[in-house]
Enzyme design. Structure first.
Site, short mmCIF file in Angstrom:
data_model
loop_
_atom_site.label_atom_id
_atom_site.label_comp_id
_atom_site.label_asym_id
_atom_site.label_seq_id
_atom_site.Cartn_x
_atom_site.Cartn_y
_atom_site.Cartn_z
N THR A 40 0.82 -1.21 0.00
CA THR A 40 0.00 0.00 0.00
C THR A 40 0.86 1.26 0.00
O THR A 40 0.35 2.36 -0.20
CB THR A 40 -0.93 0.02 1.23
OG1 THR A 40 -0.15 -0.22 2.40
CG2 THR A 40 -1.98 -1.07 1.12
N HIS A 45 6.95 0.67 7.49
CA HIS A 45 7.21 1.51 8.65
C HIS A 45 7.41 0.61 9.87
O HIS A 45 7.31 -0.63 9.76
CB HIS A 45 6.08 2.52 8.87
CG HIS A 45 4.71 1.91 8.94
ND1 HIS A 45 4.28 1.14 10.01
CD2 HIS A 45 3.67 1.93 8.07
CE1 HIS A 45 3.05 0.74 9.81
NE2 HIS A 45 2.64 1.19 8.63
N HIS A 48 5.21 -2.36 10.74
CA HIS A 48 5.40 -3.61 10.02
C HIS A 48 6.44 -4.51 10.69
O HIS A 48 6.42 -5.73 10.51
CB HIS A 48 5.86 -3.34 8.58
CG HIS A 48 4.80 -2.74 7.71
ND1 HIS A 48 4.87 -1.46 7.22
CD2 HIS A 48 3.62 -3.24 7.24
CE1 HIS A 48 3.80 -1.20 6.47
NE2 HIS A 48 3.04 -2.26 6.48
N LYS A 82 -9.32 -1.16 9.43
CA LYS A 82 -9.72 0.06 8.74
C LYS A 82 -11.19 0.37 9.01
O LYS A 82 -12.04 -0.52 9.01
CB LYS A 82 -9.50 -0.08 7.22
CG LYS A 82 -8.04 -0.27 6.84
CD LYS A 82 -7.22 0.96 7.17
CE LYS A 82 -5.75 0.75 6.88
NZ LYS A 82 -4.93 1.89 7.31
N ARG A 86 -10.70 1.45 1.56
CA ARG A 86 -9.43 1.97 1.07
C ARG A 86 -9.62 2.58 -0.32
O ARG A 86 -10.48 2.15 -1.10
CB ARG A 86 -8.38 0.85 0.94
CG ARG A 86 -7.84 0.33 2.26
CD ARG A 86 -6.85 -0.79 2.00
NE ARG A 86 -6.38 -1.40 3.22
CZ ARG A 86 -5.27 -1.06 3.85
NH1 ARG A 86 -4.53 -0.07 3.39
NH2 ARG A 86 -4.89 -1.69 4.94
N GLN A 169 -6.83 -14.10 0.95
CA GLN A 169 -5.74 -14.39 1.89
C GLN A 169 -5.72 -15.88 2.24
O GLN A 169 -4.65 -16.47 2.41
CB GLN A 169 -5.88 -13.56 3.17
CG GLN A 169 -4.68 -13.73 4.11
CD GLN A 169 -4.65 -12.71 5.22
OE1 GLN A 169 -5.12 -11.59 5.07
NE2 GLN A 169 -4.10 -13.09 6.36
N ASP A 190 -4.90 -8.23 14.43
CA ASP A 190 -6.10 -8.00 13.62
C ASP A 190 -6.24 -9.00 12.48
O ASP A 190 -7.25 -9.00 11.77
CB ASP A 190 -6.12 -6.57 13.08
CG ASP A 190 -4.92 -6.26 12.17
OD1 ASP A 190 -3.97 -7.07 12.14
OD2 ASP A 190 -4.94 -5.21 11.51
N LYS A 227 -1.17 4.12 20.47
CA LYS A 227 -0.64 3.09 19.58
C LYS A 227 0.85 3.30 19.32
O LYS A 227 1.29 4.41 19.05
CB LYS A 227 -1.41 3.10 18.26
CG LYS A 227 -1.18 1.87 17.39
CD LYS A 227 -2.11 1.88 16.20
CE LYS A 227 -1.88 0.65 15.32
NZ LYS A 227 -2.76 0.64 14.14
N LYS A 230 3.21 5.64 16.19
CA LYS A 230 2.65 6.90 15.72
C LYS A 230 3.32 8.06 16.45
O LYS A 230 3.42 8.07 17.68
CB LYS A 230 1.14 6.95 15.97
CG LYS A 230 0.37 5.88 15.19
CD LYS A 230 0.46 6.11 13.69
CE LYS A 230 -0.37 5.09 12.94
NZ LYS A 230 -0.24 5.24 11.48
N THR A 231 3.81 9.05 15.72
CA THR A 231 4.45 10.22 16.31
C THR A 231 3.76 11.47 15.79
O THR A 231 2.95 11.42 14.86
CB THR A 231 5.94 10.28 15.93
OG1 THR A 231 6.07 10.54 14.52
CG2 THR A 231 6.65 8.98 16.26
#
Length: 416
Positions: A40, A45, A48, A82, A86, A169, A190, A227, A230-231
């Site tokens: 995606t 990041h 992952h 999500k 998307r 999947q 998830d 979470k 995340k910054t």
């Protein structure tokens, strides 16, 4: 090595299907396992890294790790986690992202006990009627609706496209089971519904004696309940062009004392003894931040290599001491990326005029006052001469001039 025991100690297991059977399989032979990622974006990041650190541990323990790049599934979008549909990417963008992510994975995992596959290779060959007859019949709509990945979206709505993601999947798991002798799929918390759907599909096609397993990692939360990863500035990327190795190093260095041991267990390959020693230092000498420094060193080396760690440490030391003149132009780009920046020409100019023109100083009077008081440093050198002439071409390959005002206020002048 009892890898399940090791993973439990590290807090890396959320859910596991048939633990006893999986333990037997892992002790009997080298097991094939996989973790997937959809392209995606053109970079992974640090989020992952959560499931892929587990995959890496299995690889290091001698098991046959497979990385699945979702060129096929990525073209339709995973609804997991999500709240809304998307936005579909063009196939050109998907293929570009595939290439970028494959390159990153090869860097992280090397060549031993690792296989990179792309589900576009088999999903793109499916025809609609064959898909519905051979696989669609295996999935009960009521069962799919009860899976968290689908049920969480029912109120806001979910398209048929994303609804079928679970089947695709599952097809991936089946394909790798048949063609690559893969028995275990791992993923984030998830993904449990998607992974177990794959197990159900394999059992329907191959019989209940087929040895296949699911293992998920916990949702990673910080001590304050937010979470992980995340910054304020957004995601922390593995691509050095998006998040510099210095920024990456600083992210880990700045972790809370309450989180650092958890992250050492999860994101490093340090053993239990060393982590226990660092945990003790967090309790007795928290001001030294040795655990954070070790965390930053280990994860930065894993993602960017040893030289990147040395660079990050040099930049950190230079910024702390103010001795920036020993830094290279590349290191300046990394360390000063978020500093106030101005653009200047290569022309020589009197320091007072230059400081005012760049708006580092508000007026000539203020500039003269700061210079004579010793508050101005040019490229790491205190400058108190009002007649000093700034030559932008003499330092850092003629690309930058670094100004420090006072103890910590830095400015970067980029020479154009």
């Amino acid at each position: 090595m009892d890898i399940i025991k090791e993973l439990k100690w590290r807090g890396a297991i959320n859910q596991m299907s048939d633990e006893e059977g999986l333990r037997r399989a892992l002790s009997d032979k080298s097991v094939g396992l996989y973790c997937g990622v959809d392209p995606t974006g053109d970079s992974l990041h640090i989020g992952h890294l959560i499931p892929f650190m587990m995959l890496k541990r299995f690889q290091m323990a001698g098991h046959r790790a497979h990385i699945l790049i979702g060129g096929g599934t990525g073209s339709i979008g995973d609804p997991s986690g999500k709240k809304a549909e998307r936005v579909l990417q063009t196939m050109e963008q998907v293929h570009h992202n595939e290439r970028c992510q494959t390159e990153q994975m090869q860097k992280l995992f090397g060549k031993d006990n690792i296989t990179v596959v792309n589900n576009y290779d088999w999903l793109s060959k499916l025809d609609l009627l064959g898909f519905l007859r051979d696989y669609g019949k295996l999935f009960n709509i009521n069962t799919m609706l009860n899976k968290e990945v689908i049920s969480s979206r029912l109120e806001v709505g979910i398209s048929f496209t994303e609804f079928t993601y679970q089947i695709l999947q599952s097809l991936d798991f089946y394909h790798l089971y048949k063609h690559n002798d893969v028995q275990l799929q791992i993923g984030g918390a998830d993904q449990w519904g998607n992974i177990t759907a794959g197990i159900d599909m394999i059992h329907k096609l191959e019989g209940n004696k087929a040895q296949v397993f699911a293992l998920t990692v916990p949702l990673m939360l910080k001590a304050d309940g937010t979470k992980f990863g995340k910054t304020a500035g957004g995601a922390v990327w593995l691509d050095a062009k998006k998040t510099t190795p210095y920024e990456f190093y600083q992210f880990w260095l700045n972790q809370d004392d309450r989180d650092v041991i958890k992250y050492l267990k999860f994101f490093t390959f340090l053993d239990q003894t060393e982590i226990a020693e660092l945990a003790e230092k967090v309790k007795t000498q928290p001001e030294k931040r040795e655990a954070q420094r070790r965390l930053a060193e280990e994860v930065t080396e894993f993602v960017h290599g040893k030289e990147a760690v040395k660079q990050a440490e040099r930049i950190s030391k230079a910024l702390f001491s103010g001795d920036v003149k020993q830094l290279t132009a590349v290191e300046i780009e990394q360390g000063f990326k978020k500093m106030p920046t101005v653009v200047v020409t290569a022309a020589k100019k009197n320091i007072v005029d230059w400081l005012v023109e760049t708006e580092i100083e508000k007026s000539k009077r203020q500039a003269r006052e700061d210079i004579t008081n010793g508050a101005i440093y040019i490229n790491g050198e205190r400058t108190q001469d009002l007649e000093f002439e700034i030559d932008p071409t003499v330092s850092f390959d003629g690309k930058f001039v670094i100004v420090r005002r006072g103890k910590k206020k830095y400015f970067l002048a980029e020479v154009k």
